[in-house]
Design a protein around this motif. Structure first.
Motif, PDB file in Angstrom:
ATOM      1  N   HIS A  68      -7.764  -2.131 -56.283  1.00 18.91           N
ATOM      2  CA  HIS A  68      -9.210  -2.326 -56.316  1.00 18.91           C
ATOM      3  C   HIS A  68      -9.693  -2.909 -55.005  1.00 18.91           C
ATOM      4  O   HIS A  68      -8.955  -3.567 -54.270  1.00 18.91           O
ATOM      5  CB  HIS A  68      -9.692  -3.118 -57.535  1.00 18.91           C
ATOM      6  CG  HIS A  68      -9.428  -4.588 -57.490  1.00 18.91           C
ATOM      7  ND1 HIS A  68     -10.275  -5.470 -56.878  1.00 18.91           N
ATOM      8  CD2 HIS A  68      -8.411  -5.331 -58.009  1.00 18.91           C
ATOM      9  CE1 HIS A  68      -9.797  -6.689 -57.019  1.00 18.91           C
ATOM     10  NE2 HIS A  68      -8.656  -6.638 -57.691  1.00 18.91           N
ATOM     11  N   GLY A  69     -10.954  -2.602 -54.712  1.00 19.63           N
ATOM     12  CA  GLY A  69     -11.591  -3.135 -53.513  1.00 19.63           C
ATOM     13  C   GLY A  69     -12.802  -3.907 -53.968  1.00 19.63           C
ATOM     14  O   GLY A  69     -13.761  -3.305 -54.440  1.00 19.63           O
ATOM     15  N   ALA A  70     -12.725  -5.232 -53.924  1.00 18.06           N
ATOM     16  CA  ALA A  70     -13.810  -6.091 -54.397  1.00 18.06           C
ATOM     17  C   ALA A  70     -14.189  -5.760 -55.844  1.00 18.06           C
ATOM     18  O   ALA A  70     -15.351  -5.829 -56.229  1.00 18.06           O
ATOM     19  CB  ALA A  70     -15.025  -5.996 -53.477  1.00 18.06           C
ATOM     20  N   GLY A  71     -13.188  -5.346 -56.634  1.00 16.87           N
ATOM     21  CA  GLY A  71     -13.443  -5.092 -58.062  1.00 16.87           C
ATOM     22  C   GLY A  71     -13.667  -3.632 -58.397  1.00 16.87           C
ATOM     23  O   GLY A  71     -13.619  -3.245 -59.563  1.00 16.87           O
ATOM     24  N   ASN A  72     -13.917  -2.815 -57.387  1.00 15.06           N
ATOM     25  CA  ASN A  72     -14.138  -1.369 -57.589  1.00 15.06           C
ATOM     26  C   ASN A  72     -12.762  -0.739 -57.896  1.00 15.06           C
ATOM     27  O   ASN A  72     -11.864  -0.762 -57.052  1.00 15.06           O
ATOM     28  CB  ASN A  72     -14.697  -0.805 -56.287  1.00 15.06           C
ATOM     29  CG  ASN A  72     -15.502   0.464 -56.408  1.00 15.06           C
ATOM     30  OD1 ASN A  72     -15.934   0.994 -55.409  1.00 15.06           O
ATOM     31  ND2 ASN A  72     -15.725   0.970 -57.595  1.00 15.06           N
ATOM     32  N   ALA A  73     -12.589  -0.189 -59.104  1.00 16.01           N
ATOM     33  CA  ALA A  73     -11.259   0.299 -59.537  1.00 16.01           C
ATOM     34  C   ALA A  73     -10.933   1.633 -58.872  1.00 16.01           C
ATOM     35  O   ALA A  73     -11.650   2.617 -59.057  1.00 16.01           O
ATOM     36  CB  ALA A  73     -11.244   0.447 -61.050  1.00 16.01           C
ATOM     37  N   ILE A  74      -9.836   1.637 -58.118  1.00 18.79           N
ATOM     38  CA  ILE A  74      -9.491   2.791 -57.275  1.00 18.79           C
ATOM     39  C   ILE A  74      -8.071   3.265 -57.596  1.00 18.79           C
ATOM     40  O   ILE A  74      -7.144   2.451 -57.674  1.00 18.79           O
ATOM     41  CB  ILE A  74      -9.538   2.383 -55.775  1.00 18.79           C
ATOM     42  CG1 ILE A  74     -10.901   1.797 -55.383  1.00 18.79           C
ATOM     43  CG2 ILE A  74      -9.124   3.549 -54.876  1.00 18.79           C
ATOM     44  CD1 ILE A  74     -12.064   2.758 -55.364  1.00 18.79           C
ATOM     45  N   LEU A  75      -7.894   4.567 -57.763  1.00 17.56           N
ATOM     46  CA  LEU A  75      -6.545   5.165 -57.809  1.00 17.56           C
ATOM     47  C   LEU A  75      -6.346   5.912 -56.506  1.00 17.56           C
ATOM     48  O   LEU A  75      -7.238   6.658 -56.081  1.00 17.56           O
ATOM     49  CB  LEU A  75      -6.410   6.189 -58.928  1.00 17.56           C
ATOM     50  CG  LEU A  75      -6.202   5.770 -60.371  1.00 17.56           C
ATOM     51  CD1 LEU A  75      -5.639   6.946 -61.158  1.00 17.56           C
ATOM     52  CD2 LEU A  75      -5.344   4.557 -60.535  1.00 17.56           C
ATOM     53  N   VAL A  76      -5.191   5.742 -55.905  1.00 11.46           N
ATOM     54  CA  VAL A  76      -4.855   6.500 -54.692  1.00 11.46           C
ATOM     55  C   VAL A  76      -3.735   7.471 -55.052  1.00 11.46           C
ATOM     56  O   VAL A  76      -2.686   7.058 -55.571  1.00 11.46           O
ATOM     57  CB  VAL A  76      -4.414   5.574 -53.547  1.00 11.46           C
ATOM     58  CG1 VAL A  76      -4.062   6.398 -52.308  1.00 11.46           C
ATOM     59  CG2 VAL A  76      -5.506   4.560 -53.205  1.00 11.46           C
ATOM     60  N   LEU A  77      -3.996   8.742 -54.800  1.00 14.42           N
ATOM     61  CA  LEU A  77      -3.045   9.797 -55.161  1.00 14.42           C
ATOM     62  C   LEU A  77      -2.748  10.606 -53.905  1.00 14.42           C
ATOM     63  O   LEU A  77      -3.670  11.132 -53.270  1.00 14.42           O
ATOM     64  CB  LEU A  77      -3.706  10.676 -56.231  1.00 14.42           C
ATOM     65  CG  LEU A  77      -2.915  11.820 -56.826  1.00 14.42           C
ATOM     66  CD1 LEU A  77      -1.691  11.300 -57.578  1.00 14.42           C
ATOM     67  CD2 LEU A  77      -3.815  12.597 -57.803  1.00 14.42           C
ATOM     68  N   ASP A  78      -1.478  10.690 -53.566  1.00 13.58           N
ATOM     69  CA  ASP A  78      -1.078  11.390 -52.329  1.00 13.58           C
ATOM     70  C   ASP A  78      -0.684  12.820 -52.670  1.00 13.58           C
ATOM     71  O   ASP A  78       0.349  13.048 -53.298  1.00 13.58           O
ATOM     72  CB  ASP A  78       0.101  10.634 -51.705  1.00 13.58           C
ATOM     73  CG  ASP A  78       0.497  11.187 -50.348  1.00 13.58           C
ATOM     74  OD1 ASP A  78      -0.190  12.103 -49.842  1.00 13.58           O
ATOM     75  OD2 ASP A  78       1.504  10.692 -49.797  1.00 13.58           O
ATOM     76  N   LEU A  79      -1.492  13.789 -52.249  1.00 19.69           N
ATOM     77  CA  LEU A  79      -1.158  15.197 -52.507  1.00 19.69           C
ATOM     78  C   LEU A  79      -0.842  15.934 -51.207  1.00 19.69           C
ATOM     79  O   LEU A  79      -0.897  17.161 -51.158  1.00 19.69           O
ATOM     80  CB  LEU A  79      -2.300  15.894 -53.255  1.00 19.69           C
ATOM     81  CG  LEU A  79      -2.527  15.461 -54.710  1.00 19.69           C
ATOM     82  CD1 LEU A  79      -3.572  16.347 -55.378  1.00 19.69           C
ATOM     83  CD2 LEU A  79      -1.242  15.483 -55.521  1.00 19.69           C
TER      84      LEU A  79
END
Ligand SMILES: N[C@@H](CCC[C@H](N)C(=O)O)C(=O)O
Length: 296
Positions: A13-24
Motif C-alpha cells: 500500500h501507498g499511504a493506505g491505497n491498496a495496491i497489487l503489483v503483478l509482473d507479467l
C-alpha cells in the motif's frame, strides 16, 4: 487455464491505497477487465489498483504499466501505485533488476513518469504536467476556465457541493474545495453520482478538499472505478494544482489523506512531483479458480 493462475503478486500500500503489483514481463499476457474484477473480488488479492508490469514499449523506459481499478476499468495514472512498482522493481528479489541509481522511467498509456528513491521506503514521482484545458480533462462542455466549473449536487439554492476545479493528471479529477472538515461529507453517497455525471465523459475521480494552511490540505477521495480509498496520489497532485491556480496556496503542500500524508510540489517547469511512502504487506499467488470457466 489463464496465464494468470498461480502467478505471484506483491500486496502493498501507498499511504493506505491498496495496491497489487503483478509482473507479467516476458509473458505477452494482457489482463482482461473480467480478470481484474475477479482478482479484486477475492479477499486474498483485494486491491484498489492492480499495477501490471509489462515489458517496455519505448526505448529508454524500464517498463510499461497497465493500471486497473476494482471495476476492471483502466486508468492512465496512479501515483501511489507507481511508487509501489518502483519499490518492487528495485528491491523485490524476484523482480529486482540491477538499477544502482534508484531511478526508473515508467510508461503508462498517459505518458512517461520518472521515479526516484529518496529513502529506503520513500519515493518521489515526477507525475508530469497537469492538463487543464476542458477537452484534455475531458469535460463534456467547453469551459474556458476549469478553475471552477458549473456543477453542483443537492438543492439548487443550497447545494451540498458546487463549482469544482477540474484537472487531469493523466486521469480526470474534480476537486470541491470546502471550508469545513471533508469528513463531514457523505462521500460514499455523493461520490458515485458525481463520478458518473454526464459532464465527465470518461467519469472522474471526486475529491473534497479543505485548505487548512498555506502549505496544508486535508483531502478525501472517491476514486473512479474503485470507490472510497484511503489515499489517491493523482488526486493529491490535482488538488495542489487546483488550489494553487485559485491562489489558495503557493506551489506546494502536504496533503493529508485518511491513510497518510503526501508531499506535493508543482514545480516552475510545470511538472508535479509527489513524494510518499510505500509499505510491503506480503505476497501471494493468484488463485487458479478465479480464472476457470464457470460450470455449465
Ligand atoms: N489511486 C490512484 C489513482 C487510481 C486511478 C483512478 N481510480 C482512475 O481511474 O483514474 C493514485 O494514487 O493516483
Amino acid at each position: 487455464m489463464s496465464a494468470l493462475a498461480h502467478r505471484r503478486f506483491l500486496k502493498m500500500h501507498g499511504a493506505g491505497n491498496a495496491i497489487l503489483v503483478l509482473d507479467l514481463r516476458g509473458t505477452g499476457h494482457r489482463v482482461a477487465a473480467g480478470e481484474a474484477r475477479a482478482i479484486a473480488g477475492d479477499p486474498h488479492s483485494r486491491f484498489d489498483q492492480l499495477m501490471v508490469v509489462h515489458d517496455p514499449a519505448s526505448p529508454g523506459t524500464d517498463a510499461f504499466l497497465r493500471i486497473y481499478n476494482t471495476d476492471g476499468s483502466e486508468s492512465g495514472a496512479c501515483g501511489n501505485g507507481t511508487r509501489c512498482v518502483a519499490y518492487a522493481m528495485l528491491d523485490d528479489p524476484a523482480m529486482a533488476r540491477p538499477a544502482e541509481s534508484g531511478r526508473l522511467t515508467l510508461e503508462t498509456r498517459s505518458g512517461l513518469v520518472e521515479v526516484k528513491r529518496v529513502a529506503d521506503r520513500s519515493f518521489t514521482v515526477d507525475m508530469g504536467q497537469p492538463r487543464l484545458a476542458w477537452d484534455e480533462i475531458p469535460l463534456r462542455d467547453p469551459f474556458p476556465d476549469t478553475r471552477r466549473i458549473e456543477l453542483q449536487i443537492g438543492p439548487i439554492d443550497d447545494p451540498i457541493l458546487h463549482s469544482p476545479a477540474a484537472v487531469s493528471m493523466g486521469n480526470p479529477h474534480a476537486i470541491f474545495f470546502v471550508d469545513r472538515d471533508p469528513d463531514g461529507f457523505d462521500l460514499a453517497r455523493i461520490g458515485p453520482m458525481l463520478e458518473n455525471h454526464p459532464i465527465f465523459p470518461e467519469r472522474a475521480n471526486i475529491s473534497v478538499a479543505q485548505v487548512t494552511g498555506r502549505e496544508a490540505i486535508k483531502l478525501r477521495v472517491w476514486e473512479r472505478g474503485a470507490g472510497l480509498t484511503l489515499a489517491c496520489g493523482t488526486a493529491a497532485c490535482a488538488t495542489v494544482v487546483a488550489a494553487s491556480r485559485l491562489r489558495m496556496i503557493g506551489r506546494g503542500a502536504t496533503v493529508s489523506l485518511p491513510g497518510g500524508d503526501l508531499a506535493i510540489e508543482w514545480r516552475a517547469d510545470d511538472h508535479v512531483l509527489m513524494t510518499g511512502p510505500v509499505f510491503l504487506e506480503g505476497e501471494g499467488t493468484l488463485a487458479p479458480e478465479l480464472f476457470e470457466p464457470a460450470p455449465p
